[in-house]
Motif scaffolding. Structure first.
Motif, PDB file in Angstrom:
ATOM      1  N   GLY A 141       5.152  61.205 112.745  1.00 56.61           N
ATOM      2  CA  GLY A 141       3.716  61.456 112.816  1.00 56.61           C
ATOM      3  C   GLY A 141       3.105  60.761 114.019  1.00 56.61           C
ATOM      4  N   LEU A 142       3.529  59.552 114.257  1.00 52.73           N
ATOM      5  CA  LEU A 142       3.037  58.795 115.404  1.00 52.73           C
ATOM      6  C   LEU A 142       3.430  59.476 116.714  1.00 52.73           C
ATOM      7  CD1 LEU A 142       1.759  56.095 116.481  1.00 52.73           C
ATOM      8  CD2 LEU A 142       4.089  55.189 116.511  1.00 52.73           C
ATOM      9  N   PHE A 143       4.684  59.835 116.829  1.00 56.43           N
ATOM     10  CA  PHE A 143       5.156  60.521 118.034  1.00 56.43           C
ATOM     11  C   PHE A 143       4.337  61.795 118.291  1.00 56.43           C
ATOM     12  CE2 PHE A 143       9.871  58.943 118.312  1.00 56.43           C
ATOM     13  CZ  PHE A 143       9.408  57.649 118.444  1.00 56.43           C
ATOM     14  N   ALA A 144       4.067  62.520 117.233  1.00 58.01           N
ATOM     15  CA  ALA A 144       3.308  63.761 117.393  1.00 58.01           C
ATOM     16  C   ALA A 144       1.886  63.463 117.855  1.00 58.01           C
ATOM     17  CB  ALA A 144       3.305  64.547 116.090  1.00 58.01           C
ATOM     18  N   ARG A 145       1.262  62.475 117.228  1.00 57.87           N
ATOM     19  CA  ARG A 145      -0.113  62.147 117.607  1.00 57.87           C
ATOM     20  C   ARG A 145      -0.203  61.676 119.055  1.00 57.87           C
ATOM     21  NH1 ARG A 145      -1.312  57.781 114.746  1.00 57.87           N
ATOM     22  NH2 ARG A 145       0.274  58.197 113.163  1.00 57.87           N
ATOM     23  N   LYS A 146       0.845  60.995 119.493  1.00 54.58           N
ATOM     24  CA  LYS A 146       0.845  60.450 120.847  1.00 54.58           C
ATOM     25  C   LYS A 146       1.358  61.448 121.882  1.00 54.58           C
ATOM     26  CE  LYS A 146      -0.585  56.282 119.850  1.00 54.58           C
ATOM     27  NZ  LYS A 146      -1.847  55.727 120.394  1.00 54.58           N
ATOM     28  N   GLY A 147       1.788  62.590 121.434  1.00 53.38           N
ATOM     29  CA  GLY A 147       2.194  63.617 122.387  1.00 53.38           C
ATOM     30  C   GLY A 147       3.638  63.523 122.852  1.00 53.38           C
ATOM     31  N   LEU A 148       4.425  62.696 122.190  1.00 55.13           N
ATOM     32  CA  LEU A 148       5.841  62.583 122.575  1.00 55.13           C
ATOM     33  C   LEU A 148       6.627  63.778 122.068  1.00 55.13           C
ATOM     34  CD1 LEU A 148       8.051  59.436 121.922  1.00 55.13           C
ATOM     35  CD2 LEU A 148       8.115  61.060 123.788  1.00 55.13           C
ATOM     36  N   VAL A 149       6.242  64.272 120.921  1.00 54.00           N
ATOM     37  CA  VAL A 149       6.872  65.463 120.363  1.00 54.00           C
ATOM     38  C   VAL A 149       5.766  66.405 119.896  1.00 54.00           C
ATOM     39  CG1 VAL A 149       8.898  64.172 119.579  1.00 54.00           C
ATOM     40  CG2 VAL A 149       7.005  64.582 118.007  1.00 54.00           C
ATOM     41  N   ARG A 150       6.149  67.629 119.594  1.00 53.34           N
ATOM     42  CA  ARG A 150       5.161  68.595 119.141  1.00 53.34           C
ATOM     43  C   ARG A 150       5.533  69.085 117.748  1.00 53.34           C
ATOM     44  NH1 ARG A 150       4.678  74.825 120.882  1.00 53.34           N
ATOM     45  NH2 ARG A 150       4.430  74.225 123.049  1.00 53.34           N
ATOM     46  N   GLU A 151       4.569  69.128 116.874  1.00 57.00           N
ATOM     47  CA  GLU A 151       4.808  69.685 115.553  1.00 57.00           C
ATOM     48  C   GLU A 151       4.904  71.200 115.653  1.00 57.00           C
ATOM     49  OE1 GLU A 151       1.654  68.572 112.937  1.00 57.00           O
ATOM     50  OE2 GLU A 151       2.636  66.720 112.334  1.00 57.00           O
ATOM     51  N   VAL A 152       5.842  71.770 114.932  1.00 58.89           N
ATOM     52  CA  VAL A 152       5.961  73.217 114.893  1.00 58.89           C
ATOM     53  C   VAL A 152       5.855  73.653 113.438  1.00 58.89           C
ATOM     54  CG1 VAL A 152       7.355  75.212 115.500  1.00 58.89           C
ATOM     55  CG2 VAL A 152       7.477  73.151 116.894  1.00 58.89           C
ATOM     56  N   ILE A 153       4.857  74.462 113.161  1.00 58.57           N
ATOM     57  CA  ILE A 153       4.593  74.896 111.795  1.00 58.57           C
ATOM     58  C   ILE A 153       5.045  76.330 111.643  1.00 58.57           C
ATOM     59  CG2 ILE A 153       2.835  75.058 109.996  1.00 58.57           C
ATOM     60  CD1 ILE A 153       2.945  72.313 111.268  1.00 58.57           C
ATOM     61  N   VAL A 154       6.195  76.539 111.048  1.00 59.30           N
ATOM     62  CA  VAL A 154       6.681  77.899 110.854  1.00 59.30           C
ATOM     63  C   VAL A 154       7.154  78.139 109.436  1.00 59.30           C
ATOM     64  CG1 VAL A 154       7.383  78.469 113.188  1.00 59.30           C
ATOM     65  CG2 VAL A 154       8.923  77.145 111.740  1.00 59.30           C
ATOM     66  N   ASP A 155       7.332  77.076 108.711  1.00 60.90           N
ATOM     67  CA  ASP A 155       7.920  77.151 107.395  1.00 60.90           C
ATOM     68  C   ASP A 155       7.053  76.329 106.445  1.00 60.90           C
ATOM     69  OD1 ASP A 155       9.479  76.515 105.120  1.00 60.90           O
ATOM     70  OD2 ASP A 155      11.309  76.922 106.238  1.00 60.90           O
ATOM     71  N   PRO A 156       6.615  76.946 105.369  1.00 60.06           N
ATOM     72  CA  PRO A 156       5.706  76.216 104.485  1.00 60.06           C
ATOM     73  C   PRO A 156       6.353  74.991 103.848  1.00 60.06           C
ATOM     74  CG  PRO A 156       6.346  78.327 103.519  1.00 60.06           C
ATOM     75  CD  PRO A 156       6.863  78.311 104.913  1.00 60.06           C
ATOM     76  N   SER A 157       7.670  74.929 103.871  1.00 58.26           N
ATOM     77  CA  SER A 157       8.310  73.850 103.130  1.00 58.26           C
ATOM     78  C   SER A 157       8.610  72.612 103.970  1.00 58.26           C
ATOM     79  CB  SER A 157       9.599  74.359 102.475  1.00 58.26           C
ATOM     80  OG  SER A 157      10.574  74.592 103.465  1.00 58.26           O
TER      81      SER A 157
END
Lengths: 150, 150
Positions: A70-86
């Motif tokens: 979550g931290l990495f995503a917020r800081k822009g190091l990685v990107r969240e990819v939402i493709v699967d509801p699970s």
DNA sequence: GTCAGTGCAAACCCTTTGCAGAAAG
DNA sequence: CTTTCTGCAAAGGGTTTGCACTGAC
């Protein structure tokens, strides 16, 4: 901020620099996670990261894995990819690109932004600004039949 | 309050027909859910459907709402929209179109397929066929700033 | 009458949280 | 020494499941 170029090859020092560059304190666990993620394939669920990290002699707790992703995503190091509801996937490729998502296997695969050319974009609703354009092409293995034609 | 006697005969028949057309046995609960969904706005979470249905004098259990939405999606009556890791949306518009997703409000909004023109599509991975192309434009309310700076 | 659908609550799974102990600066 | 991070286990919240009852045909 110091410019620490991350050559992706040697490891510990570069990772620490990469984290610092993004305003992340490079603790031992965060380095482990970063090293595991940036050293291999580029799409990970939290669970996969958990397994990869704990395959080595070191270990990181589940809570810390989630918090760190979550931290990495917020800081822009990685990107969240939402493709699967699970589950959420984390993509180490933060550049502008899109995805194939195989609904049979769950495999996620990059599409270079140059491979999809979008001509027209709609005007945004009033008072909003765009945060990103995601294209997801859902695919399935030929021969198998889904319930619905897309 | 609301007139609960409005669809005793005419609406019911149409909905029943719609369900049958999609190979769905039109039970009382499924009709209630269909009527609620096709009568209003077009994006719903399971929870919203639950609330809408149970606002009236009738009621449908949570399990049945989930089962029914899943059934509707599998049968092509509605389309699942995956934009938020915390819940699935169901869209009564099954025609080819895309979405704005407001990350601040959670609001989902249609984009007509004519408003986004995609020039080039990448070639599919071997042995796969496309099941759908989804474009999601994530937007946020102007003035608010995301965390991602560095 | 038969078989599918429904309701309830408990199970599930991914994710988040609270708090005491450990590490970083 | 102070602040932040970590680990554990428990809580959370959306979704699914097992089983007896109800309703559709």
């Amino acid at each position: 901020m110091e410019n620490t170029e991350h050559t992706q090859s040697s490891g510990k020092q570069d990772m620490a620099g990469l984290l610092k560059t993004h305003g992340i304190l490079p603790t031992q666990q965060r380095l482990l996670i970063a090293r595991v993620m940036f050293g291999r394939d580029q799409h990970f669920s939290a669970d996969q990261v958990m397994n990869l990290v704990n395959d080595s002699r070191d270990r990181v707790s589940k809570a810390t894995v989630y918090n760190t992703l979550g931290l990495f995503a917020r800081k822009g190091l990685v990107r969240e990819v939402i493709v699967d509801p699970s589950r959420v996937f984390y993509d180490t490729n933060t550049s502008d690109h899109h995805h194939f998502y195989n609904i049979d296997t769950g495999e996620l695969r990059d599409i270079k932004s140059t491979e999809i050319q979008i001509n027209t974009l709609p005007e945004l609703p009033d008072g909003t600004c765009a945060k990103g354009v995601n294209v997801i092409i859902r695919i399935s293995n030929t021969g198998q039949q889904a319930d619905q034609a897309g």
